[in-house]
Design a protein around this motif. Structure first.
Motif, short mmCIF file in Angstrom:
data_model
loop_
_atom_site.label_atom_id
_atom_site.label_comp_id
_atom_site.label_asym_id
_atom_site.label_seq_id
_atom_site.Cartn_x
_atom_site.Cartn_y
_atom_site.Cartn_z
N ARG A 39 10.00 60.99 -83.91
CA ARG A 39 10.96 61.40 -82.87
C ARG A 39 12.36 60.91 -83.21
O ARG A 39 13.35 61.65 -83.05
N GLY A 40 12.47 59.68 -83.72
CA GLY A 40 13.78 59.16 -84.09
C GLY A 40 14.41 59.93 -85.23
O GLY A 40 15.61 60.24 -85.20
N ALA A 41 13.62 60.26 -86.24
CA ALA A 41 14.14 61.03 -87.38
C ALA A 41 14.58 62.42 -86.95
O ALA A 41 15.65 62.91 -87.36
N ALA A 42 13.76 63.07 -86.13
CA ALA A 42 14.12 64.41 -85.66
C ALA A 42 15.41 64.38 -84.84
O ALA A 42 16.27 65.24 -84.98
N THR A 43 15.54 63.36 -84.00
CA THR A 43 16.75 63.24 -83.18
C THR A 43 17.99 63.00 -84.03
O THR A 43 19.04 63.62 -83.81
N LEU A 44 17.89 62.13 -85.02
CA LEU A 44 19.02 61.87 -85.90
C LEU A 44 19.41 63.13 -86.68
O LEU A 44 20.60 63.39 -86.89
N ALA A 45 18.42 63.90 -87.10
CA ALA A 45 18.72 65.14 -87.81
C ALA A 45 19.43 66.13 -86.89
O ALA A 45 20.40 66.79 -87.29
N ILE A 46 18.96 66.25 -85.67
CA ILE A 46 19.63 67.15 -84.71
C ILE A 46 21.07 66.70 -84.49
O ILE A 46 21.99 67.53 -84.45
N GLN A 47 21.29 65.40 -84.37
CA GLN A 47 22.64 64.88 -84.09
C GLN A 47 23.61 65.11 -85.24
O GLN A 47 24.82 65.23 -85.02
N SER A 48 23.12 65.16 -86.46
CA SER A 48 24.00 65.16 -87.63
C SER A 48 24.84 66.43 -87.71
O SER A 48 24.32 67.55 -87.64
N ALA A 49 26.13 66.25 -87.90
CA ALA A 49 27.04 67.38 -88.12
C ALA A 49 27.21 67.68 -89.60
O ALA A 49 27.82 68.69 -89.97
N ASP A 50 26.69 66.81 -90.46
CA ASP A 50 26.70 67.04 -91.91
C ASP A 50 25.45 67.84 -92.25
O ASP A 50 24.32 67.33 -92.13
N LEU A 51 25.61 69.08 -92.67
CA LEU A 51 24.46 69.96 -92.81
C LEU A 51 23.58 69.59 -93.99
O LEU A 51 22.37 69.85 -93.97
N ASP A 52 24.14 68.98 -95.02
CA ASP A 52 23.30 68.47 -96.11
C ASP A 52 22.44 67.32 -95.62
O ASP A 52 21.25 67.22 -95.95
N GLU A 53 23.04 66.44 -94.81
CA GLU A 53 22.28 65.33 -94.25
C GLU A 53 21.23 65.84 -93.28
O GLU A 53 20.08 65.36 -93.27
N LYS A 54 21.58 66.80 -92.44
CA LYS A 54 20.64 67.34 -91.44
C LYS A 54 19.39 67.89 -92.13
O LYS A 54 18.26 67.56 -91.76
N THR A 55 19.59 68.74 -93.15
CA THR A 55 18.44 69.36 -93.80
C THR A 55 17.64 68.32 -94.60
O THR A 55 16.41 68.40 -94.65
N ALA A 56 18.33 67.35 -95.21
CA ALA A 56 17.62 66.30 -95.95
C ALA A 56 16.79 65.44 -95.01
O ALA A 56 15.64 65.09 -95.31
N LEU A 57 17.36 65.09 -93.85
CA LEU A 57 16.61 64.31 -92.87
C LEU A 57 15.38 65.08 -92.38
O LEU A 57 14.30 64.50 -92.25
#
Length: 281
Positions: A15-33
């Motif tokens: 749940r924490g990882a999914a939430t951090l990915a949703i929050q990320s505005a960096d799309l490379d970071e979002k998809t990597a997370l």
């Protein structure tokens, strides 16, 4: 699953990882997370929840561009021109980016629901593949001299899903069984049109997406039927009631009945809701 670039962001649970990915505005970071969380979850290296999990945001993180405009303000162009193909790929990239966040959101938002862990297995596989799709489309845009963010986009997908934030059964009805299923209807003809123009590379990207999306609709149908059985509801009738209550507009024909049925979504679900059906009544 293949390994992916490991993000530096620390997380303590799925749940924490999914939430951090949703929050990320960096799309490379979002998809990597998203992909790293999927890998670790499938390897059973993550717990489902943690007291350290950040709160789920109302909206996903996004870069400054693209500008979000009303759906009618996003113009259509001929696929027989390069700008037209770029416009289609840009719209597709936007859809796939929203799909990443929606798959992550169903995991994070409903992590306390009484469902088997295999529910989260399915949706993290979806999140992994949606991240792959976004990267494939963005790479193709860059090969054509463009990038995601170059054109306006609309926010209809997130708004449609956000209306079901408090109801898992309704979320399954709207996201995989309407929004994802629509891709099964339209993508084959788009593939054909891309091939007609000689853009084989873009057609190949569309084929990867189409093949994966069948599985995504199947995940949605499986768990929608599971919840309906638990609630002793007829799945087709429940789907129709939930769509009328939570989705604006009518479902658009024509439908890819074969691909939908292969995914567990039979015509008894959606035919009575289609604009073609209703216009003839």
């Amino acid at each position: 699953m293949l390994e992916t670039t490991q993000p530096e962001t620390a997380f303590h649970s799925l749940r924490g990882a999914a939430t951090l990915a949703i929050q990320s505005a960096d799309l490379d970071e979002k998809t990597a997370l998203a992909q790293t969380a999927a890998i670790r979850w499938h390897e059973r290296r993550l717990s489902l929840r943690s007291p350290l999990d950040p709160p789920l945001p109302d909206r996903p993180g996004r870069p400054a561009k693209p500008e979000l405009v009303p759906p009618k303000a996003v113009g259509k162009r001929s696929l027989h021109t390069l700008p037209g193909r770029i416009a289609l790929l840009h719209a597709l990239a936007h859809i796939e980016l929203n799909a990443v966040d929606l798959a992550l959101d169903i995991v994070a938002r409903f992590a306390t629901e009484p469902v088997p862990h295999s529910f989260f297995d399915g949706w993290m596989k979806v999140a992994y593949e949606e991240a792959k799709h976004f990267r494939l489309v963005r790479d193709r845009l860059r090969e054509l001299g463009a990038d995601y963010g170059d054109m306006p986009a609309h926010d209809g997908l997130w708004q449609a899903a956000h209306s079901t934030k408090n109801n898992l059964t309704a979320r399954l009805a709207v996201v995989p069984l309407i929004l994802e299923a629509r891709g099964l209807d339209v993508t084959p003809s788009l593939q054909d049109k891309m091939r007609e123009t000689g853009d084989i590379e873009s057609a190949d990207v569309l084929k990867v997406i189409y093949d994966d999306e069948k599985g995504h609709v199947a995940v949605g149908a499986k768990w929608f039927r599971f919840l309906c059985a638990r609630e002793k509801r007829d799945p087709a009738k429940a789907f129709q009631d939930l769509v009328r209550a939570n989705f604006r507009g009518q479902l658009k024909a024509p439908f890819n009945d074969v691909a939908r049925a292969e995914a567990g979504l039979t015509p008894s679900f959606y035919r009575s809701l289609s604009s073609k059906n209703n216009s003839s009544v």
